[in-house]
Design a protein around this motif. Structure first.
Motif, PDB file in Angstrom:
ATOM      1  N   MET A   1      37.446 -21.031 -62.913  1.00  0.00           N
ATOM      2  CA  MET A   1      36.534 -21.470 -63.932  1.00  0.00           C
ATOM      3  C   MET A   1      36.876 -22.932 -64.462  1.00  0.00           C
ATOM      4  SD  MET A   1      34.722 -19.990 -67.539  1.00  0.00           S
ATOM      5  CE  MET A   1      36.207 -20.419 -68.693  1.00  0.00           C
ATOM      6  N   LYS A   2      35.956 -24.153 -64.304  1.00  0.00           N
ATOM      7  CA  LYS A   2      36.229 -25.208 -64.345  1.00  0.00           C
ATOM      8  C   LYS A   2      35.941 -25.648 -66.025  1.00  0.00           C
ATOM      9  CE  LYS A   2      35.910 -29.864 -62.575  1.00  0.00           C
ATOM     10  NZ  LYS A   2      35.410 -30.437 -61.394  1.00  0.00           N
ATOM     11  N   ARG A   3      37.017 -26.107 -66.607  1.00  0.00           N
ATOM     12  CA  ARG A   3      36.662 -26.509 -67.982  1.00  0.00           C
ATOM     13  C   ARG A   3      36.757 -27.913 -68.121  1.00  0.00           C
ATOM     14  NH1 ARG A   3      38.539 -22.166 -71.646  1.00  0.00           N
ATOM     15  NH2 ARG A   3      39.077 -23.705 -73.124  1.00  0.00           N
ATOM     16  N   GLY A   4      35.457 -28.202 -69.009  1.00  0.00           N
ATOM     17  CA  GLY A   4      35.254 -29.686 -69.156  1.00  0.00           C
ATOM     18  C   GLY A   4      35.451 -30.145 -70.745  1.00  0.00           C
ATOM     19  N   ILE A   5      35.784 -31.408 -70.862  1.00  0.00           N
ATOM     20  CA  ILE A   5      35.769 -31.850 -72.165  1.00  0.00           C
ATOM     21  C   ILE A   5      35.141 -33.157 -72.656  1.00  0.00           C
ATOM     22  CG2 ILE A   5      37.999 -32.913 -72.189  1.00  0.00           C
ATOM     23  CD1 ILE A   5      38.980 -31.546 -74.629  1.00  0.00           C
ATOM     24  N   THR A   6      34.467 -33.520 -73.724  1.00  0.00           N
ATOM     25  CA  THR A   6      33.891 -34.611 -74.023  1.00  0.00           C
ATOM     26  C   THR A   6      34.155 -34.924 -75.377  1.00  0.00           C
ATOM     27  OG1 THR A   6      32.170 -36.102 -73.565  1.00  0.00           O
ATOM     28  CG2 THR A   6      31.663 -33.909 -74.119  1.00  0.00           C
ATOM     29  N   PHE A   7      33.886 -36.105 -75.830  1.00  0.00           N
ATOM     30  CA  PHE A   7      34.042 -36.486 -77.228  1.00  0.00           C
ATOM     31  C   PHE A   7      33.172 -37.432 -77.731  1.00  0.00           C
ATOM     32  CE2 PHE A   7      38.228 -35.522 -75.402  1.00  0.00           C
ATOM     33  CZ  PHE A   7      39.067 -34.881 -76.354  1.00  0.00           C
ATOM     34  N   GLY A   8      32.806 -37.250 -78.900  1.00  0.00           N
ATOM     35  CA  GLY A   8      31.803 -38.364 -79.592  1.00  0.00           C
ATOM     36  C   GLY A   8      31.747 -38.086 -81.132  1.00  0.00           C
ATOM     37  N   THR A   9      31.011 -39.139 -81.700  1.00  0.00           N
ATOM     38  CA  THR A   9      30.554 -38.881 -83.033  1.00  0.00           C
ATOM     39  C   THR A   9      29.329 -38.022 -83.331  1.00  0.00           C
ATOM     40  OG1 THR A   9      31.427 -41.225 -83.398  1.00  0.00           O
ATOM     41  CG2 THR A   9      30.087 -40.104 -85.066  1.00  0.00           C
ATOM     42  N   PHE A  10      28.471 -38.409 -82.370  1.00  0.00           N
ATOM     43  CA  PHE A  10      27.105 -37.615 -82.311  1.00  0.00           C
ATOM     44  C   PHE A  10      26.212 -37.751 -83.637  1.00  0.00           C
ATOM     45  CE2 PHE A  10      29.845 -35.642 -78.956  1.00  0.00           C
ATOM     46  CZ  PHE A  10      29.159 -35.901 -78.072  1.00  0.00           C
ATOM     47  N   ASP A  11      26.378 -38.986 -84.012  1.00  0.00           N
ATOM     48  CA  ASP A  11      25.687 -39.202 -85.517  1.00  0.00           C
ATOM     49  C   ASP A  11      24.250 -39.222 -85.142  1.00  0.00           C
ATOM     50  OD1 ASP A  11      25.413 -39.377 -88.287  1.00  0.00           O
ATOM     51  OD2 ASP A  11      25.869 -41.483 -88.048  1.00  0.00           O
ATOM     52  N   VAL A  12      23.388 -38.709 -86.052  1.00  0.00           N
ATOM     53  CA  VAL A  12      21.882 -39.002 -85.844  1.00  0.00           C
ATOM     54  C   VAL A  12      21.416 -38.605 -84.479  1.00  0.00           C
ATOM     55  CG1 VAL A  12      19.676 -40.222 -86.131  1.00  0.00           C
ATOM     56  CG2 VAL A  12      21.820 -40.887 -87.358  1.00  0.00           C
ATOM     57  N   PHE A  13      21.673 -37.527 -84.012  1.00  0.00           N
ATOM     58  CA  PHE A  13      21.763 -36.827 -82.679  1.00  0.00           C
ATOM     59  C   PHE A  13      20.554 -37.154 -81.852  1.00  0.00           C
ATOM     60  CE2 PHE A  13      21.529 -33.755 -79.322  1.00  0.00           C
ATOM     61  CZ  PHE A  13      22.782 -33.832 -78.852  1.00  0.00           C
ATOM     62  N   HIS A  14      20.656 -37.804 -80.715  1.00  0.00           N
ATOM     63  CA  HIS A  14      19.646 -38.334 -80.012  1.00  0.00           C
ATOM     64  C   HIS A  14      19.546 -37.956 -78.548  1.00  0.00           C
ATOM     65  CE1 HIS A  14      21.958 -41.391 -78.346  1.00  0.00           C
ATOM     66  NE2 HIS A  14      22.099 -42.051 -79.627  1.00  0.00           N
ATOM     67  N   TYR A  15      18.495 -38.187 -77.641  1.00  0.00           N
ATOM     68  CA  TYR A  15      18.493 -37.850 -76.325  1.00  0.00           C
ATOM     69  C   TYR A  15      19.675 -38.360 -75.512  1.00  0.00           C
ATOM     70  CZ  TYR A  15      16.199 -37.379 -71.618  1.00  0.00           C
ATOM     71  OH  TYR A  15      15.890 -36.786 -70.600  1.00  0.00           O
ATOM     72  N   GLY A  16      20.124 -39.475 -75.775  1.00  0.00           N
ATOM     73  CA  GLY A  16      21.385 -40.050 -75.228  1.00  0.00           C
ATOM     74  C   GLY A  16      22.445 -39.132 -75.168  1.00  0.00           C
ATOM     75  N   HIS A  17      22.760 -38.476 -76.398  1.00  0.00           N
ATOM     76  CA  HIS A  17      23.817 -37.548 -76.654  1.00  0.00           C
ATOM     77  C   HIS A  17      23.378 -36.254 -76.090  1.00  0.00           C
ATOM     78  CE1 HIS A  17      24.190 -39.646 -80.893  1.00  0.00           C
ATOM     79  NE2 HIS A  17      24.931 -40.131 -80.091  1.00  0.00           N
ATOM     80  N   LEU A  18      22.154 -36.020 -75.989  1.00  0.00           N
ATOM     81  CA  LEU A  18      22.068 -34.312 -75.408  1.00  0.00           C
ATOM     82  C   LEU A  18      22.087 -34.682 -73.737  1.00  0.00           C
ATOM     83  CD1 LEU A  18      20.592 -31.776 -75.259  1.00  0.00           C
ATOM     84  CD2 LEU A  18      18.388 -32.685 -74.802  1.00  0.00           C
ATOM     85  N   ARG A  19      21.757 -35.721 -73.251  1.00  0.00           N
ATOM     86  CA  ARG A  19      22.094 -35.998 -71.835  1.00  0.00           C
ATOM     87  C   ARG A  19      23.625 -36.150 -71.343  1.00  0.00           C
ATOM     88  NH1 ARG A  19      20.520 -34.342 -68.330  1.00  0.00           N
ATOM     89  NH2 ARG A  19      20.678 -35.880 -66.680  1.00  0.00           N
ATOM     90  N   ILE A  20      24.236 -36.700 -72.195  1.00  0.00           N
ATOM     91  CA  ILE A  20      25.787 -36.699 -71.773  1.00  0.00           C
ATOM     92  C   ILE A  20      26.318 -35.299 -71.848  1.00  0.00           C
ATOM     93  CG2 ILE A  20      26.925 -37.090 -74.053  1.00  0.00           C
ATOM     94  CD1 ILE A  20      28.107 -39.099 -71.023  1.00  0.00           C
ATOM     95  N   LEU A  21      26.081 -34.477 -72.778  1.00  0.00           N
ATOM     96  CA  LEU A  21      26.347 -32.975 -73.008  1.00  0.00           C
ATOM     97  C   LEU A  21      25.990 -32.176 -71.775  1.00  0.00           C
ATOM     98  CD1 LEU A  21      25.740 -32.320 -76.662  1.00  0.00           C
ATOM     99  CD2 LEU A  21      28.061 -33.016 -75.660  1.00  0.00           C
ATOM    100  N   GLU A  22      24.569 -32.492 -71.312  1.00  0.00           N
ATOM    101  CA  GLU A  22      23.995 -31.543 -70.325  1.00  0.00           C
ATOM    102  C   GLU A  22      24.712 -31.947 -68.792  1.00  0.00           C
ATOM    103  OE1 GLU A  22      19.600 -30.620 -71.931  1.00  0.00           O
ATOM    104  OE2 GLU A  22      19.933 -32.758 -70.492  1.00  0.00           O
ATOM    105  N   ARG A  23      24.980 -33.417 -68.835  1.00  0.00           N
ATOM    106  CA  ARG A  23      25.482 -33.809 -67.527  1.00  0.00           C
ATOM    107  C   ARG A  23      26.884 -33.429 -67.442  1.00  0.00           C
ATOM    108  NH1 ARG A  23      24.516 -40.016 -67.209  1.00  0.00           N
ATOM    109  NH2 ARG A  23      24.653 -39.793 -69.531  1.00  0.00           N
TER     110      ARG A  23
END
Ligand code: C2G
Length: 131
Positions: A1-23
């Motif tokens: 199983m491959k495990r991914g990690i990402t970081f961010g503030t994610f303030d005022v959550f928007h479409y760009g945030h959703l896309r980085i998480l989905e990708r």
């Protein structure tokens, strides 16, 4: 199983945030997200986030493709977090290109920078709503 990690503030959550998480999730089977503490955000951006850490953590944790969320206290702790969460791949938007390459030789974790979603940003959103 491959495990991914990402970081961010994610303030005022928007479409760009959703896309980085989905990708990121498309590149792994289990996605762990480090959400910046209020203090870390202040030190990076010189202002407090609009939403508190607890609110941002809950919003990110409610996104379907996110499996686990934790508090990111410092940028320099990336290698420790990668080891702690057994991440195989670190993904960030390309505004961070090159900044976290140093974790690869320390941890063996692959580091990828994906193109940011064009146009949208928290700062631009706040400015547009203000004016
Ligand atoms: N992002 C994106 N497209 C946008 C806006 C943001 O792909 N239009 C990505 C960023 O590149 C980042 C993630 O979304 O990978 C989170 O963005 P921010 O909340 O602005 O995160 P930041 O303050 O850059 O914090 O350890 C690193 C920091 O915690 C990252």
């Amino acid at each position: 199983m491959k495990r991914g990690i990402t970081f961010g503030t994610f303030d005022v959550f928007h479409y760009g945030h959703l896309r980085i998480l989905e990708r990121t999730r498309e590149l792994c089977d289990y996605l762990v997200v480090g959400v910046s503490s209020d203090e870390l955000n202040f030190s990076k951006k010189g202002r407090n986030p609009y939403y508190s850490f607890e609110e941002r953590r809950r919003i990110v944790g409610a996104i379907r493709c996110v499996d686990e969320v934790f508090k990111e206290e410092a940028l320099e702790l990336k290698a420790d977090y990668i080891r702690q969460y057994h991440a195989d791949v670190l993904v960030m938007g390309d505004d961070w290109t090159g900044k976290f390459d140093w974790v690869k030789p320390l941890t063996g974790c692959e580091v990828l920078y994906l193109p940011r979603t064009p146009v949208i940003s928290t700062t631009a959103l706040i400015e547009r709503i203000r004016s």
